[in-house]
Design an enzyme around this catalytic site. Structure first.
Site, PDB file in Angstrom:
ATOM      1  N   GLY A   1      -2.606   1.117  12.293  1.00  0.00           N
ATOM      2  CA  GLY A   1      -1.820   1.757  13.345  1.00  0.00           C
ATOM      3  C   GLY A   1      -2.188   1.248  14.725  1.00  0.00           C
TER       4      GLY A   1
ATOM      5  N   ASN B   1      -4.689  -7.089   7.427  1.00  0.00           N
ATOM      6  CA  ASN B   1      -5.036  -5.842   6.758  1.00  0.00           C
ATOM      7  C   ASN B   1      -5.636  -4.872   7.803  1.00  0.00           C
ATOM      8  OD1 ASN B   1      -5.733  -4.052   4.550  1.00  0.00           O
ATOM      9  ND2 ASN B   1      -5.608  -5.881   3.263  1.00  0.00           N
TER      10      ASN B   1
ATOM     11  N   PHE C   1      -8.126   0.495  -3.736  1.00  0.00           N
ATOM     12  CA  PHE C   1      -7.215  -0.072  -4.751  1.00  0.00           C
ATOM     13  C   PHE C   1      -6.947   0.883  -5.915  1.00  0.00           C
ATOM     14  CE2 PHE C   1      -8.207  -4.898  -3.968  1.00  0.00           C
ATOM     15  CZ  PHE C   1      -7.463  -4.850  -2.820  1.00  0.00           C
TER      16      PHE C   1
ATOM     17  N   ASN D   1       1.776  -7.819  -4.099  1.00  0.00           N
ATOM     18  CA  ASN D   1       0.444  -8.026  -3.536  1.00  0.00           C
ATOM     19  C   ASN D   1      -0.592  -7.807  -4.641  1.00  0.00           C
ATOM     20  OD1 ASN D   1      -2.101  -7.072  -2.316  1.00  0.00           O
ATOM     21  ND2 ASN D   1      -1.013  -7.217  -0.360  1.00  0.00           N
TER      22      ASN D   1
ATOM     23  N   THR E   1      -1.303  -3.018  -3.509  1.00  0.00           N
ATOM     24  CA  THR E   1      -2.036  -3.998  -4.290  1.00  0.00           C
ATOM     25  C   THR E   1      -2.189  -3.514  -5.724  1.00  0.00           C
ATOM     26  OG1 THR E   1      -3.244  -4.807  -2.370  1.00  0.00           O
ATOM     27  CG2 THR E   1      -4.261  -5.219  -4.512  1.00  0.00           C
TER      28      THR E   1
ATOM     29  N   GLY F   1       0.796  -1.224   0.000  1.00  0.00           N
ATOM     30  CA  GLY F   1       0.000   0.000   0.000  1.00  0.00           C
ATOM     31  C   GLY F   1       0.825   1.268   0.000  1.00  0.00           C
TER      32      GLY F   1
ATOM     33  N   LYS G   1       2.158   1.288  -4.251  1.00  0.00           N
ATOM     34  CA  LYS G   1       1.156   0.444  -4.918  1.00  0.00           C
ATOM     35  C   LYS G   1       1.573   0.058  -6.334  1.00  0.00           C
ATOM     36  CE  LYS G   1      -2.871   2.169  -2.368  1.00  0.00           C
ATOM     37  NZ  LYS G   1      -3.706   1.008  -1.985  1.00  0.00           N
TER      38      LYS G   1
ATOM     39  N   ASN H   1     -12.084  -1.905   1.384  1.00  0.00           N
ATOM     40  CA  ASN H   1     -12.612  -0.833   0.545  1.00  0.00           C
ATOM     41  C   ASN H   1     -12.977  -1.254  -0.876  1.00  0.00           C
ATOM     42  OD1 ASN H   1     -12.230   1.032   2.701  1.00  0.00           O
ATOM     43  ND2 ASN H   1     -10.040   0.940   2.243  1.00  0.00           N
TER      44      ASN H   1
ATOM     45  N   SER I   1      -8.822  -6.363   1.862  1.00  0.00           N
ATOM     46  CA  SER I   1      -9.007  -4.910   1.929  1.00  0.00           C
ATOM     47  C   SER I   1     -10.487  -4.614   2.110  1.00  0.00           C
ATOM     48  CB  SER I   1      -8.503  -4.247   0.649  1.00  0.00           C
ATOM     49  OG  SER I   1      -7.109  -4.226   0.669  1.00  0.00           O
TER      50      SER I   1
HETATM   51  C1  LIG Z   1      -2.867   4.324   3.217  1.00  0.00           C
HETATM   52  C2  LIG Z   1      -2.857   2.815   3.273  1.00  0.00           C
HETATM   53  C3  LIG Z   1      -2.969   2.073   2.105  1.00  0.00           C
HETATM   54  C4  LIG Z   1      -2.955   0.675   2.146  1.00  0.00           C
HETATM   55  N1  LIG Z   1      -3.038  -0.041   0.992  1.00  0.00           N
HETATM   56  C5  LIG Z   1      -2.980  -1.395   1.030  1.00  0.00           C
HETATM   57  C6  LIG Z   1      -3.016  -2.160  -0.156  1.00  0.00           C
HETATM   58  O1  LIG Z   1      -3.073  -1.633  -1.269  1.00  0.00           O
HETATM   59  N2  LIG Z   1      -2.981  -3.508  -0.048  1.00  0.00           N
HETATM   60  C7  LIG Z   1      -2.890  -4.145   1.150  1.00  0.00           C
HETATM   61  O2  LIG Z   1      -2.836  -5.386   1.199  1.00  0.00           O
HETATM   62  N3  LIG Z   1      -2.826  -3.452   2.309  1.00  0.00           N
HETATM   63  C8  LIG Z   1      -2.867  -2.100   2.259  1.00  0.00           C
HETATM   64  N4  LIG Z   1      -2.815  -1.388   3.425  1.00  0.00           N
HETATM   65  C9  LIG Z   1      -2.747  -2.132   4.707  1.00  0.00           C
HETATM   66  C10 LIG Z   1      -1.315  -2.262   5.218  1.00  0.00           C
HETATM   67  O3  LIG Z   1      -0.510  -3.002   4.331  1.00  0.00           O
HETATM   68  C11 LIG Z   1      -1.320  -2.964   6.592  1.00  0.00           C
HETATM   69  O4  LIG Z   1      -1.831  -4.262   6.432  1.00  0.00           O
HETATM   70  C12 LIG Z   1      -2.164  -2.229   7.631  1.00  0.00           C
HETATM   71  O5  LIG Z   1      -2.055  -0.835   7.473  1.00  0.00           O
HETATM   72  C13 LIG Z   1      -1.764  -2.593   9.055  1.00  0.00           C
HETATM   73  O6  LIG Z   1      -0.413  -2.241   9.311  1.00  0.00           O
HETATM   74  P1  LIG Z   1       0.012  -0.882  10.078  1.00  0.00           P
HETATM   75  O7  LIG Z   1      -0.803  -0.817  11.350  1.00  0.00           O
HETATM   76  O8  LIG Z   1       1.493  -1.016  10.306  1.00  0.00           O
HETATM   77  O9  LIG Z   1      -0.308   0.234   9.167  1.00  0.00           O
HETATM   78  C14 LIG Z   1      -2.837   0.004   3.404  1.00  0.00           C
HETATM   79  C15 LIG Z   1      -2.730   0.763   4.571  1.00  0.00           C
HETATM   80  C16 LIG Z   1      -2.739   2.147   4.532  1.00  0.00           C
HETATM   81  C17 LIG Z   1      -2.608   2.927   5.809  1.00  0.00           C
END
Ligand SMILES: Cc1cc2nc3c(=O)[nH]c(=O)nc-3n(C[C@H](O)[C@H](O)[C@H](O)COP(=O)(O)O)c2cc1C
Length: 323
Positions: free
Chosen positions: A258, A244, A113, A137, A84, A61, A64, A175, A173
């Site tokens: 977070g 996720n 996405f 991913n 992704t 993420g 991407k 969304n 995801s």
């Molecule tokens: C802005 C943003 C975009 C993200 N985009 C994706 C994504 O495209 N694909 C995915 O598998 N996870 C995505 N994630 C999830 C992160 O990879 C991760 O699983 C999640 O944020 C938990 O980790 P963290 O608490 O360290 O952020 C995204 C997270 C954030 C904050």
């Protein structure tokens, strides 16, 4: 240095700050400035037949489209996951769609996405100099119905395996409407079965074994987690990425990452590990903000870690602190 830059970045809309940061890092890399960063202590480990220089990775993420792999690698990650990515480019949901919850040390987002598609990613990876562990991913386009989702995942796998150290199958995801339904036992089995078959074909025809991992949601029930573990063990899936973002929050939509995700995430890892034991490695991602949250993930059974939101609040120094 990040402590000086952060207050300025935090004045911008979160998505804009994201692009400014990555463009700045890219520029620093191109000017050769990142080569002055202190080297990370080496802590090599092997998982799914891959050699990781250390166990701290970049979560999906952040990059991407694989536009910034070399620049990001210069920060010292043990591995990088891009995506992704979906077969066709898509713009995602209307902006604004990424928000900082500063008090909570969290991010709320409903990007959906947004990405430039597999062809763009392949072209970027063709130019890439990074030779470390690279996860890709993959997901499905939002206008692909779930009963055809498998075609999207297979398409991404076939198009991108040659650049990947491993492929992460994103079925979690929040969304993309209905995406998380792909985690239901039977559906997940069929999807991963087809991808495993493709993995075998590629292994035979190109002599490259591309480990296949599945990325799951933190909002699954205990029963659903057990089902995922069952499928993973039956099909010999190489690893699980947990987790996720969560939809368990007060906002009306979107996924939260977070600090608020920390304990929920650790509970999922503990439960997964009780089934998978040390036979199938778990990559922990969710609320790793400091040393103690990282230790908590290892204690729960994780083999590798990934960070995203921690980097936004703590900067790249977090990698060194965790190491
Ligand atoms: C802005 C943003 C975009 C993200 N985009 C994706 C994504 O495209 N694909 C995915 O598998 N996870 C995505 N994630 C999830 C992160 O990879 C991760 O699983 C999640 O944020 C938990 O980790 P963290 O608490 O360290 O952020 C995204 C997270 C954030 C904050």
């Amino acid at each position: 240095m990040y402590e000086f830059i952060k207050p300025i970045l935090f004045k911008f809309d979160a998505e804009r700050a994201h692009h400014i940061t990555l463009a700045g890092l890219q520029l620093a890399y191109q000017l050769g400035l990142t080569s002055f960063l202190p080297k990370m202590p080496s802590a090599p480990r092997e998982f799914f037949g891959l050699s990781f220089p250390n166990r701290i990775g970049l979560a999906a993420g952040m990059d991407k489209n694989a536009d910034y792999v070399d620049a990001l690698a210069s920060l010292g990650f043990g591995f990088i996951e891009v995506g992704t990515v979906t077969p066709r480019p898509q713009i995602g949901n209307p902006r604004p769609r990424v928000f900082r919850l500063v008090q909570e040390e969290a991010i709320l987002q409903w990007l959906g996405f947004n990405n430039k598609g597999v062809d763009h990613m392949a072209a970027q990876l063709e130019k890439c100099r990074y030779r470390g562990v690279l996860g890709i991913n993959i997901g499905k386009n939002s206008n692909t119905p779930n009963d055809q989702a498998m075609n999207d995942y297979l398409y991404c796998f076939r198009r991108l395996w040659k650049y990947a150290s491993y492929i992460a199958v994103n079925v979690s995801s929040p969304n993309t409407l209905g995406l998380r339904d792909l985690q239901a036992k039977e559906v997940l089995f069929h999807l991963l079965f087809a991808l495993k078959d493709e993995q075998k074909n590629i292994h035979i025809s190109h002599q490259k074994y591309v480990p296949l991992l599945v990325k799951i949601s933190p909002d699954l029930s205990a029963e659903a987690i057990a089902d995922v573990a069952d499928v993973v063990m039956k099909l010999n899936i190489d690893g699980v990425i947990a987790t996720n973002t969560t939809i368990n929050h007060e906002g009306e939509k979107g996924g939260v990452s977070g600090k608020p995700l920390q304990y929920l995430n650790t509970a999922v890892i503990r439960q997964l590990h009780s089934k998978l034991r040390d036979n199938i490695p778990i990559i922990a991602v969710g609320g790793i903000m400091d040393k103690s949250s990282a230790q908590e993930k290892f204690a729960a059974g994780a083999s590798l870690l990934q960070v995203y939101t921690g980097l936004i609040y703590r900067g790249p120094n977090l990698i060194r602190e965790l190491l």
